[in-house]
Design a protein around this motif. Sequence first.
Motif, mmCIF file in Angstrom:
data_model
loop_
_atom_site.group_PDB
_atom_site.id
_atom_site.type_symbol
_atom_site.label_atom_id
_atom_site.label_comp_id
_atom_site.label_asym_id
_atom_site.label_seq_id
_atom_site.Cartn_x
_atom_site.Cartn_y
_atom_site.Cartn_z
ATOM 1 N N UNK A 113 0.799 -1.225 0.000
ATOM 2 C CA UNK A 113 0.000 0.000 0.000
ATOM 3 C C UNK A 113 0.831 1.274 0.000
ATOM 4 N N UNK A 114 1.978 1.227 0.679
ATOM 5 C CA UNK A 114 2.692 2.476 0.951
ATOM 6 C C UNK A 114 4.017 2.609 0.226
ATOM 7 N N UNK A 115 4.187 1.891 -0.832
ATOM 8 C CA UNK A 115 5.340 2.112 -1.701
ATOM 9 C C UNK A 115 4.830 2.394 -3.099
ATOM 10 N N UNK A 116 5.598 3.176 -3.826
ATOM 11 C CA UNK A 116 5.206 3.505 -5.186
ATOM 12 C C UNK A 116 5.465 2.301 -6.088
ATOM 13 N N UNK A 117 4.525 2.055 -6.987
ATOM 14 C CA UNK A 117 4.617 0.895 -7.866
ATOM 15 C C UNK A 117 5.907 0.932 -8.674
ATOM 16 N N UNK A 118 6.639 -0.178 -8.625
ATOM 17 C CA UNK A 118 7.881 -0.289 -9.386
ATOM 18 C C UNK A 118 9.054 0.432 -8.788
ATOM 19 N N UNK A 119 8.918 0.969 -7.573
ATOM 20 C CA UNK A 119 10.008 1.698 -6.936
ATOM 21 C C UNK A 119 10.223 1.170 -5.533
ATOM 22 N N UNK A 120 11.457 1.343 -5.057
ATOM 23 C CA UNK A 120 11.755 1.011 -3.667
ATOM 24 C C UNK A 120 11.488 2.243 -2.802
ATOM 25 N N UNK A 121 11.239 1.989 -1.545
ATOM 26 C CA UNK A 121 11.043 3.090 -0.607
ATOM 27 C C UNK A 121 9.590 3.504 -0.498
ATOM 28 N N UNK A 122 9.308 4.297 0.571
ATOM 29 C CA UNK A 122 7.954 4.762 0.818
ATOM 30 C C UNK A 122 7.538 5.793 -0.218
ATOM 31 N N UNK A 123 6.215 5.892 -0.441
ATOM 32 C CA UNK A 123 5.690 6.931 -1.317
ATOM 33 C C UNK A 123 6.105 8.287 -0.764
ATOM 34 N N UNK A 124 6.452 9.194 -1.653
ATOM 35 C CA UNK A 124 7.001 10.468 -1.201
ATOM 36 C C UNK A 124 6.032 11.222 -0.302
ATOM 37 N N UNK A 125 4.824 11.473 -0.774
ATOM 38 C CA UNK A 125 3.822 12.199 0.003
ATOM 39 C C UNK A 125 2.486 11.504 -0.172
ATOM 40 N N UNK A 126 1.771 11.220 0.905
ATOM 41 C CA UNK A 126 0.427 10.635 0.760
ATOM 42 C C UNK A 126 -0.462 11.532 -0.087
ATOM 43 N N UNK A 127 -1.313 10.915 -0.889
ATOM 44 C CA UNK A 127 -2.187 11.674 -1.782
ATOM 45 C C UNK A 127 -3.019 12.676 -1.001
ATOM 46 N N UNK A 128 -3.032 13.914 -1.495
ATOM 47 C CA UNK A 128 -3.880 14.925 -0.879
ATOM 48 C C UNK A 128 -3.254 15.624 0.307
ATOM 49 N N UNK A 129 -2.024 15.265 0.697
ATOM 50 C CA UNK A 129 -1.382 15.903 1.847
ATOM 51 C C UNK A 129 -0.155 16.681 1.387
ATOM 52 N N UNK A 156 -4.762 17.234 23.803
ATOM 53 C CA UNK A 156 -5.736 16.605 22.921
ATOM 54 C C UNK A 156 -5.361 16.903 21.476
ATOM 55 N N UNK A 157 -4.398 16.157 20.976
ATOM 56 C CA UNK A 157 -3.910 16.373 19.615
ATOM 57 C C UNK A 157 -4.036 15.069 18.849
ATOM 58 N N UNK A 158 -4.829 15.110 17.782
ATOM 59 C CA UNK A 158 -5.038 13.914 16.970
ATOM 60 C C UNK A 158 -3.932 13.838 15.928
ATOM 61 N N UNK A 159 -3.014 12.890 16.123
ATOM 62 C CA UNK A 159 -1.886 12.792 15.223
ATOM 63 C C UNK A 159 -2.082 11.720 14.143
ATOM 64 N N UNK A 160 -3.275 11.234 13.977
ATOM 65 C CA UNK A 160 -3.514 10.235 12.929
ATOM 66 C C UNK A 160 -3.541 10.919 11.565
ATOM 67 N N UNK A 161 -3.145 10.180 10.539
ATOM 68 C CA UNK A 161 -3.119 10.677 9.170
ATOM 69 C C UNK A 161 -4.003 9.787 8.326
ATOM 70 N N UNK A 162 -4.915 10.404 7.572
ATOM 71 C CA UNK A 162 -5.750 9.652 6.644
ATOM 72 C C UNK A 162 -5.014 9.606 5.304
ATOM 73 N N UNK A 163 -4.668 8.395 4.875
ATOM 74 C CA UNK A 163 -3.874 8.169 3.672
ATOM 75 C C UNK A 163 -4.775 7.484 2.652
ATOM 76 N N UNK A 164 -4.960 8.100 1.478
ATOM 77 C CA UNK A 164 -5.806 7.461 0.471
ATOM 78 C C UNK A 164 -4.952 6.869 -0.646
ATOM 79 N N UNK A 165 -5.289 5.661 -1.033
ATOM 80 C CA UNK A 165 -4.527 4.934 -2.053
ATOM 81 C C UNK A 165 -5.503 4.306 -3.043
ATOM 82 N N UNK A 166 -5.008 4.017 -4.212
ATOM 83 C CA UNK A 166 -5.785 3.306 -5.218
ATOM 84 C C UNK A 166 -5.526 1.813 -5.055
ATOM 85 N N UNK A 167 -6.608 1.062 -4.807
ATOM 86 C CA UNK A 167 -6.476 -0.381 -4.613
ATOM 87 C C UNK A 167 -6.037 -1.043 -5.913
#
Length: 777
Positions: A113-129, A156-167
């Motif tokens: 889910x969190x790596x770019x297709x055909x590349x090593x490493x994490x996706x640079x920036x989550x979509x929309x962020x 009271x700080x919500x540190x969760x990140x909503x990450x959207x990906x294409x299935x």
Amino acid sequence: MEVLKMRPGLFKEEAQIDTRISFAPFVRFLKEKAQNDNDARARFYQKMIERFESNPEVLLPLEMEDLDRYKEYLDIVTAAVFPIMTDSDKDVYGIGVPYRFSIFYYSTLFKHLFTETGKDGLAVVPNGLSMDKINKDRRGWLYKQILQRFYGYEINYDNSIIHNVISHETGLRRYFKLQLDARFMDIKVKGELPQLDEDMACNHSSIDDMAALLPLSLFSLEGFVIWTVQDVTRDEMMNHIKNLVLKVRDENEAKSYQHLNEGLQAMLENKDIAVHVMPFLKVKNKYVLESKFASSSVILGMQGNEKQQQQLYQQLVKFLENNKDPLVINSLDDVSLTLYPFLKFLPHKGVKSFVLLGIEYENELLGMVEIASPEVNGLPFQKVAKIEYLLPLVTLMLRKSVDIQTAKINNVIKQQFTALQPSVEWKFVDAAWQYLHNPEKGKKDIENITFREVYPLYGAIDVRNSTVERSMALQEDLREQLQLIQQCLERMEKELDLPLLEELAFKNNTLMNNISQSLIAEEESQVNEFLDYEIAPTFRHLYDSYPSLQPMLANYFDTVNKTEGHVFHHRRRYEESLARINTEINEMLEKERDAIQNSFPCYFEKYRTDGVEYNIYIGQSIAQNKKFDLLYLRNLQLWQLTSMAGIARLTHQLMHELEVPLQTTQLILIHSNPIDISFRLDERRFDVEGAYNIRYEIIKKRIDKVHVRDTGERLTQPGKIALVFNYAREAEEYRKYIHFLQNKNILLPEIEMLELEELQGISGLKAMRVSINMEYK
């Protein structure tokens, strides 16, 4: 297992804080659990502790490249942290370096889910962020840990990140919530920890301010963090559709429906399934077809044959009105097309299974939901049921479309048939011009008429004790009529042998004795029923049947109002007195309205209650070709105070000419901050916009009967002007005007400074009250 990292140098601030991998916080956590747990797990924890402590070097800070040497210990961590039922292919989790986008252990699905297709490493920036958003969230998360651990402040700080990906499987967008667990991370201070009290923490609550108080270079991190990811597509889609419904306007309506369709399709988890929501709109109580919605419809979408499209639409509407249950077709065939001729074009579109839902609200058909699949039996109940919980929001969306359509029609009526004040008419004309000369005018309604950053002035002239005066007039009328009835019945009883007359006399006396000083609605209703359904028909019959009673009954009928059948002259005198006051006030304000427009254009609206209330709005956005300055506002404020004194003198002098000597009170609400106003089609007037500005409207509605704190005395009093305000600086500005008018002898010398009682949802209001010189010429 390879380490997943962001591209080097992407997050430069990572260098501000030292961070190392360590198993020591994890071992300490195990020791605490082993002491607190008395079941079999405590022995399990003890075994793990012994394994770590058998090799002391493993408890020291480690470099990333050391992990391969300690894979055995990493396996112990993963076995302990992640439940045995966790599936690497179905669950999303990982272990990473504190405050680094470096993941050294992760599930298969995490990488998927969190790596770019055909590349090593994490996706640079989550979509929309944005990068700024990611950096802010990371720093906020770390400062939350620091403040909790070293200062004991619960943030009271919500540190969760909503990450959207294409299935990769469905090709549809999915939403995941990413959270970081810092239980196995130590924060260490380099040097002396700064003093920080709770006030400082609150006053420097922004991330940048906190970084100045507690620079990251002051700390170092040891341990690891747990990344857990939860599929929140359902919740996010619910929020997404809620936002669509809240923000839908005529100008974005078609686009909003497109996003709604995409969201519903995502919930069905199949890109080959088409979902389409379409509103049904009415004009003159007949359903009409709007092309911008029909063009993408599964049933109605076609090119070049509007007549046939209209026929299908009318067939469809008729079917849905007569059939409340969903239409479910698992295999589209000739039989289905014969039964439901409005589906005739579905085979040409490759549709093999189909579901049609009519959406109703209060027995009114609002629209439909179409679901189509290219597969036979492609829409089983279990799949379609995934969007069932969203149907209330779909219903709300359809209702908004009805409201939009109504507003568009009303807007045209407003432009064509409703007179506008010259001060704002130019903006309506300009908007109409843009609309009429827009090549896309068939697809876009006229813009919303809004004036931003205008200063409001509110005044109310109220008739003192009007409710009491009206009630007293009603009581006097009822008493007079009942006394007249008593006199008539006493004479009738002497001439006629009718026991019913005695019973009517008894009722009449009972009602006359029961009329209280403050007449309640139930008593008034009882008297009116007695007069209308017992006295009136009896007296008419006796008038026609007994000539000897006609002179007496003719006098009764002449006394009562011929339309109402009741004595009405006390109320008439009250109503005429009230109408005379309102007429004089309205005439004066009409003259003044024309005069104040000469200095600077402003919008002036007034409306009747038992007296007269008015709103005035002034600001740059109202003036088309004139530069606004606050001196025009101050000029209007001085006029308001002067005119209130003039109105009070006018009604005071008028009181001696009235049949009912009514008095007026004068009230001004001071509001120094500008607000935004928009034209409301439903009420044909301007109203405020925004949650903060609405408070101004609430105050206006609640101060008319407010009392002075701890006294029980009404703020508004005859012969005086009451000025309500929130802040001392607002009062100071009006004090200047008051002193000026006192110097001119328009107002009397004394100023009362008052605290007001708390109102529902409003506190802290204050008031000034000043007496008017009624003898001023």
